[in-house]
Design a protein around this motif. Structure first.
Motif, PDB file in Angstrom:
ATOM      1  N   VAL A  28      -8.391   3.608   1.460  1.00 47.79           N
ATOM      2  CA  VAL A  28      -8.229   4.127   2.825  1.00 47.79           C
ATOM      3  C   VAL A  28      -7.861   5.612   2.749  1.00 47.79           C
ATOM      4  CG1 VAL A  28      -7.091   3.849   5.055  1.00 47.79           C
ATOM      5  CG2 VAL A  28      -7.450   1.851   3.573  1.00 47.79           C
ATOM      6  N   LEU A  29      -8.744   6.458   3.230  1.00 45.49           N
ATOM      7  CA  LEU A  29      -8.506   7.896   3.244  1.00 45.49           C
ATOM      8  C   LEU A  29      -8.116   8.315   4.654  1.00 45.49           C
ATOM      9  CD1 LEU A  29     -11.646   9.052   1.203  1.00 45.49           C
ATOM     10  CD2 LEU A  29      -9.340   8.586   0.341  1.00 45.49           C
ATOM     11  N   GLU A  40       7.317   9.600  10.936  1.00 46.75           N
ATOM     12  CA  GLU A  40       7.986   8.758   9.941  1.00 46.75           C
ATOM     13  C   GLU A  40       7.414   7.344   9.875  1.00 46.75           C
ATOM     14  OE1 GLU A  40      11.734   7.410  12.834  1.00 46.75           O
ATOM     15  OE2 GLU A  40      12.081   8.713  11.087  1.00 46.75           O
ATOM     16  N   ASN A  41       6.620   6.970  10.883  1.00 46.07           N
ATOM     17  CA  ASN A  41       6.048   5.628  10.904  1.00 46.07           C
ATOM     18  C   ASN A  41       4.588   5.591  10.471  1.00 46.07           C
ATOM     19  OD1 ASN A  41       8.474   4.462  12.011  1.00 46.07           O
ATOM     20  ND2 ASN A  41       7.878   5.315  14.005  1.00 46.07           N
ATOM     21  N   ILE A  42       4.040   6.718  10.020  1.00 46.71           N
ATOM     22  CA  ILE A  42       2.598   6.798   9.800  1.00 46.71           C
ATOM     23  C   ILE A  42       2.130   5.846   8.705  1.00 46.71           C
ATOM     24  CG2 ILE A  42       2.798   8.796   8.245  1.00 46.71           C
ATOM     25  CD1 ILE A  42      -0.089   7.963  10.700  1.00 46.71           C
ATOM     26  N   ILE A  46      -0.569   2.570   9.220  1.00 48.74           N
ATOM     27  CA  ILE A  46      -1.838   2.322   8.526  1.00 48.74           C
ATOM     28  C   ILE A  46      -1.759   1.028   7.723  1.00 48.74           C
ATOM     29  CG2 ILE A  46      -3.533   3.263   6.916  1.00 48.74           C
ATOM     30  CD1 ILE A  46      -3.228   4.852   9.505  1.00 48.74           C
ATOM     31  N   ARG A  47      -0.603   0.766   7.131  1.00 42.71           N
ATOM     32  CA  ARG A  47      -0.427  -0.468   6.356  1.00 42.71           C
ATOM     33  C   ARG A  47      -0.612  -1.703   7.237  1.00 42.71           C
ATOM     34  NH1 ARG A  47      -1.638  -1.574   1.996  1.00 42.71           N
ATOM     35  NH2 ARG A  47      -0.408   0.034   0.944  1.00 42.71           N
ATOM     36  N   SER A  48      -0.224  -1.612   8.496  1.00 37.63           N
ATOM     37  CA  SER A  48      -0.391  -2.753   9.395  1.00 37.63           C
ATOM     38  C   SER A  48      -1.868  -3.037   9.684  1.00 37.63           C
ATOM     39  CB  SER A  48       0.364  -2.493  10.712  1.00 37.63           C
ATOM     40  OG  SER A  48      -0.258  -1.462  11.466  1.00 37.63           O
ATOM     41  N   ILE A 162       0.929  18.570   3.036  1.00 38.40           N
ATOM     42  CA  ILE A 162       1.520  17.303   2.614  1.00 38.40           C
ATOM     43  C   ILE A 162       0.422  16.304   2.255  1.00 38.40           C
ATOM     44  CG2 ILE A 162       3.686  17.573   3.871  1.00 38.40           C
ATOM     45  CD1 ILE A 162       2.557  15.875   6.114  1.00 38.40           C
ATOM     46  N   ALA A 163       0.765  15.396   1.364  1.00 40.22           N
ATOM     47  CA  ALA A 163      -0.167  14.358   0.934  1.00 40.22           C
ATOM     48  C   ALA A 163       0.657  13.202   0.375  1.00 40.22           C
ATOM     49  CB  ALA A 163      -1.125  14.895  -0.129  1.00 40.22           C
ATOM     50  N   SER A 164      -0.001  12.065   0.128  1.00 39.37           N
ATOM     51  CA  SER A 164       0.716  10.939  -0.482  1.00 39.37           C
ATOM     52  C   SER A 164      -0.245   9.816  -0.798  1.00 39.37           C
ATOM     53  CB  SER A 164       1.820  10.406   0.441  1.00 39.37           C
ATOM     54  OG  SER A 164       1.261   9.795   1.586  1.00 39.37           O
ATOM     55  N   TYR A 165       0.266   8.880  -1.589  1.00 42.71           N
ATOM     56  CA  TYR A 165      -0.440   7.640  -1.916  1.00 42.71           C
ATOM     57  C   TYR A 165       0.528   6.478  -1.686  1.00 42.71           C
ATOM     58  CZ  TYR A 165      -2.045   3.836  -4.967  1.00 42.71           C
ATOM     59  OH  TYR A 165      -2.397   2.603  -5.473  1.00 42.71           O
ATOM     60  N   ASN A 166       0.162   5.593  -0.773  1.00 43.14           N
ATOM     61  CA  ASN A 166       0.977   4.416  -0.431  1.00 43.14           C
ATOM     62  C   ASN A 166       2.421   4.781  -0.103  1.00 43.14           C
ATOM     63  OD1 ASN A 166      -1.138   2.650  -0.617  1.00 43.14           O
ATOM     64  ND2 ASN A 166      -0.569   1.820  -2.618  1.00 43.14           N
ATOM     65  N   ASN A 167       2.564   5.859   0.660  1.00 38.76           N
ATOM     66  CA  ASN A 167       3.885   6.304   1.092  1.00 38.76           C
ATOM     67  C   ASN A 167       3.702   7.316   2.209  1.00 38.76           C
ATOM     68  OD1 ASN A 167       6.717   6.623   1.081  1.00 38.76           O
ATOM     69  ND2 ASN A 167       6.752   6.386  -1.153  1.00 38.76           N
TER      70      ASN A 167
END
Length: 377
Positions: A28-29, A40-42, A46-48, A162-167
């Motif tokens: 998921v990109l 803070e809920n982003i 997406i996880r939902s 900013i960037a991240s993986y599973n966070n």
């Protein structure tokens, strides 16, 4: 390959484009506006939607989805590979005390070698030296494996990316996505459409990606002479006038965007290395030239492909977007005209683009280009 796409505007719900059927373990990109990604809920949001997804975030200077270029949105592309697979790894520059090359080398070690075909990079963009990151990633990389991707953006603010993986997204993150499988076909290309003008000057003092002197004169002072009344708009104004860089013993000319300036040191920080002894010139472009450049990039990417692309990841430069303004979608439309309507298109406007030159495997950091990564199984 099954692909879902969706877009979300501020204070709105996700709008899916086409199918929103359940996907199994998708990549998921999520590319989008930095302020929206700071919610803070982003991540949980997406996880939902994708409980089994591997989620990669990256801030942008504009989002690309289908044939549209958008601002102040979040654009999501979820990919379920059916014949191939992927592995995602991350690192933060703070952990390595700013040693970008070591970070790249250590990230590569985390990716399994067997059947690795391509690495797509989503990287911190406001402080990192993209050239050095590539150097680290390629240090022990098989010559059969290609690299592409981009440095995250922050519109034309240059405050932080900013960037991240599973966070939740944060500063300093570099994410690599390894693509695996014998049936996987990946092709990359880039092209600019900018023209050099004015006198050639020699880099007489530089350190990595910081330029201090041209022809033994303060680089920033010389640059300001060309900008005239646009000086007050630095560093954003520098995006309209990048530098053409001819490096000794290298055939191809690279383009470097100025990311920041230091009035005290009279220096300019660029997105990638600018070696001493290089020859530089100012560059400029028109909307038509940039659009034609995107068409050329797409032609290069399609050259010698065996299968039609199913997914097209586009990384274009924020400087191109500033020149094109309301006509930004024209370069995306030109790409689609070449690659065909069968491919799902996703991407972002960046602070630096990563891809090999056409016909080559070695990755380079580019600025002011349209970069394509075309994928099919």
């Amino acid at each position: 390959m099954k692909i879902q796409q969706a877009v979300k505007k501020e204070n709105s719900l996700w709008e899916f484009v086409g199918s929103n059927e359940d996907l199994q373990n998708p990549l998921v990109l999520v590319f989008g506006n930095r302020f929206l990604l700071e919610n803070e809920n982003i991540y949980e949001e997406i996880r939902s939607i994708y409980p089994n997804g591997e989620i990669v975030f990256g801030s942008t200077s504009g989002e690309i989805l289908g044939d549209s270029v958008m601002d102040n949105t979040l654009c999501l592309t979820a990919i379920e590979f059916q014949k191939s697979s992927f592995v995602v790894k991350k690192a933060n520059i703070k952990t390595y005390n700013g040693n970008v090359e070591l970070l790249g080398t250590e990230l590569l070690k985390k990716l399994p070698e067997e059947n690795l075909r391509h690495i797509f990079v989503v990287s911190e963009g406001s402080t990192i030296n993209g050239s050095t990151l590539i150097m680290g990633l390629e240090k022990f990389l098989s010559k059969k494996v290609t690299i592409s991707g981009g440095l995250c953006g922050d519109d034309s603010r240059f405050e932080k990316t900013i960037a991240s993986y599973n966070n939740n997204p944060k500063e300093g993150e570099i994410i690599v996505i390894g693509l695996y499988g014998e049936s996987l076909e990946v092709s990359c290309a880039n092209y600019g459409g900018w023209t050099a003008f004015g006198p050639e000057r020699i880099v007489t003092k530089s350190e990595n990606n910081v330029l201090f002197e041209l022809d033994e004169k303060p680089a920033l002072d010389l640059y300001k002479q060309y900008l005239g009344d646009k000086v007050k708009d630095l560093p954003e104004a520098a995006l309209l006038y990048p530098l053409s860089v001819k490096v000794k013993d290298q055939e191809e000319t690279i383009v470097r965007t100025i990311l920041n300036i230091n009035e005290k040191e009279n220096s300019m920080t660029l997105a990638g290395d600018i070696p001493e002894g290089s020859i530089v010139q100012l560059m400029m472009s028109t909307v038509d030239d940039i659009v034609e450049g995107a068409y050329t990039a797409a032609e290069y990417a399609m050259r010698d492909r065996k299968a039609k692309p199913e997914l097209a990841l586009l990384v274009s430069c924020v400087g191109r977007k500033l020149v094109m303004d309301q006509r930004s979608e024209e370069e995306v439309e030109e790409v689609i005209e070449v690659i065909g309507n069968q491919a799902k298109v996703s991407g972002f406007y960046s602070y630096g683009e990563m891809a090999p030159f056409a016909g080559q495997n070695k990755c380079r950091l580019h600025n002011q280009t349209m970069t394509l990564t075309l994928i099919s199984e």
